[in-house]
Design a protein around this motif. Structure first.
Motif, short mmCIF file in Angstrom:
data_model
loop_
_atom_site.label_atom_id
_atom_site.label_comp_id
_atom_site.label_asym_id
_atom_site.label_seq_id
_atom_site.Cartn_x
_atom_site.Cartn_y
_atom_site.Cartn_z
N UNK A 28 0.83 -1.20 0.00
CA UNK A 28 0.00 0.00 0.00
C UNK A 28 0.87 1.26 0.00
N UNK A 29 1.85 1.32 0.87
CA UNK A 29 2.73 2.49 0.93
C UNK A 29 3.52 2.66 -0.36
N UNK A 30 3.99 1.56 -0.92
CA UNK A 30 4.75 1.62 -2.18
C UNK A 30 3.87 2.14 -3.31
N UNK A 31 2.63 1.67 -3.38
CA UNK A 31 1.70 2.17 -4.40
C UNK A 31 1.47 3.67 -4.24
N UNK A 32 1.31 4.12 -3.00
CA UNK A 32 1.08 5.55 -2.76
C UNK A 32 2.30 6.40 -3.08
N UNK A 33 3.48 5.85 -2.88
CA UNK A 33 4.70 6.59 -3.22
C UNK A 33 4.79 6.78 -4.73
N UNK A 34 4.37 5.76 -5.48
CA UNK A 34 4.46 5.83 -6.93
C UNK A 34 3.29 6.58 -7.55
N UNK A 35 2.12 6.51 -6.88
CA UNK A 35 0.92 7.15 -7.42
C UNK A 35 0.13 7.81 -6.29
N UNK A 36 0.59 8.95 -5.80
CA UNK A 36 -0.11 9.63 -4.71
C UNK A 36 -1.56 9.92 -5.08
N UNK A 37 -2.43 9.83 -4.09
CA UNK A 37 -3.82 10.18 -4.30
C UNK A 37 -4.70 9.04 -4.75
N UNK A 38 -4.19 7.81 -4.74
CA UNK A 38 -5.03 6.68 -5.15
C UNK A 38 -6.20 6.52 -4.20
N UNK A 39 -7.29 6.02 -4.73
CA UNK A 39 -8.47 5.75 -3.91
C UNK A 39 -8.31 4.40 -3.22
N UNK A 40 -9.19 4.13 -2.27
CA UNK A 40 -9.20 2.86 -1.58
C UNK A 40 -9.35 1.70 -2.57
N UNK A 41 -10.24 1.84 -3.54
CA UNK A 41 -10.46 0.78 -4.53
C UNK A 41 -9.21 0.55 -5.38
N UNK A 89 -5.68 9.12 -0.93
CA UNK A 89 -4.75 8.84 0.16
C UNK A 89 -3.34 9.24 -0.25
N UNK A 90 -2.60 9.83 0.68
CA UNK A 90 -1.22 10.23 0.41
C UNK A 90 -0.33 9.87 1.58
N UNK A 91 0.94 9.64 1.28
CA UNK A 91 1.93 9.35 2.31
C UNK A 91 2.24 10.59 3.14
N UNK A 92 2.49 10.39 4.40
CA UNK A 92 3.00 11.45 5.26
C UNK A 92 4.53 11.33 5.28
N UNK A 93 5.24 12.32 5.81
CA UNK A 93 6.69 12.17 5.94
C UNK A 93 7.08 10.93 6.76
N UNK A 94 6.32 10.62 7.79
CA UNK A 94 6.58 9.42 8.59
C UNK A 94 6.38 8.16 7.75
N UNK A 95 5.33 8.17 6.94
CA UNK A 95 5.07 7.04 6.05
C UNK A 95 6.19 6.87 5.04
#
Length: 151
Positions: free
Chosen positions: A45-58, A98-104
């Protein structure tokens, strides 16, 4: 140990070997992620968000190969732990990007290094040409199944 009753010979079945490799890879990845307090699904999940910020839950669920319900629980936990952030209300429709935080991002960087170490170990003993060929062969298999609508 071959089958002569018309069944699949597991020693020569590419599908069975891929499943065995997938299982071994999953176990090894989980082993290096566990000390970091992370599961393989959380990492995905975190890797997907790093590559594509803003993805939906689906979109995250599809990318991590889990149900939307499972991803919803996971994202809520990641949000509670400070790894991701989502708006409280959707700006368009019902989607909460959804987007990563600096901690994420920091946790993901450590997890990525751990996961890469597993991939390096998995490929030990293969030449660069063999690595390229393995990648091309696996990509071709995935494409063949997706092109036939069976993926």
């Amino acid at each position: 140990m071959s089958q002569d009753n018309g069944g699949v010979d597991l020693e020569t079945s590419v599908g069975y070997l891929l499943k065995e490799a997938s299982s071994a890879l999953r176990v090894a990845m989980e082993a290096v992620l566990r000390p970091l307090g992370m599961t393989l699904t959380q990492y995905s999940c975190l890797e997907l968000l790093a590559q594509r910020p803003g993805l939906s839950n689906s979109q995250l669920a599809r990318g991590a190969f889990v149900t939307r319900q499972s991803m919803n629980v996971l994202v809520q936990a990641l949000e509670r732990d400070g790894y991701v952030t989502r708006p409280t209300q959707a700006t368009v429709g019902k989607v909460l990007p959804t987007e990563l935080t600096p901690s994420g991002r920091g946790s993901l960087d450590k997890a990525t290094a751990a996961v890469r170490s597993v991939e390096v170990r998995m490929l030990t003993g293969l030449t660069e040409a063999e690595r390229r060929q393995a990648f091309a062969s696996l990509r071709s298999m995935v494409n063949a199944l997706q092109d036939n609508g069976e993926a």
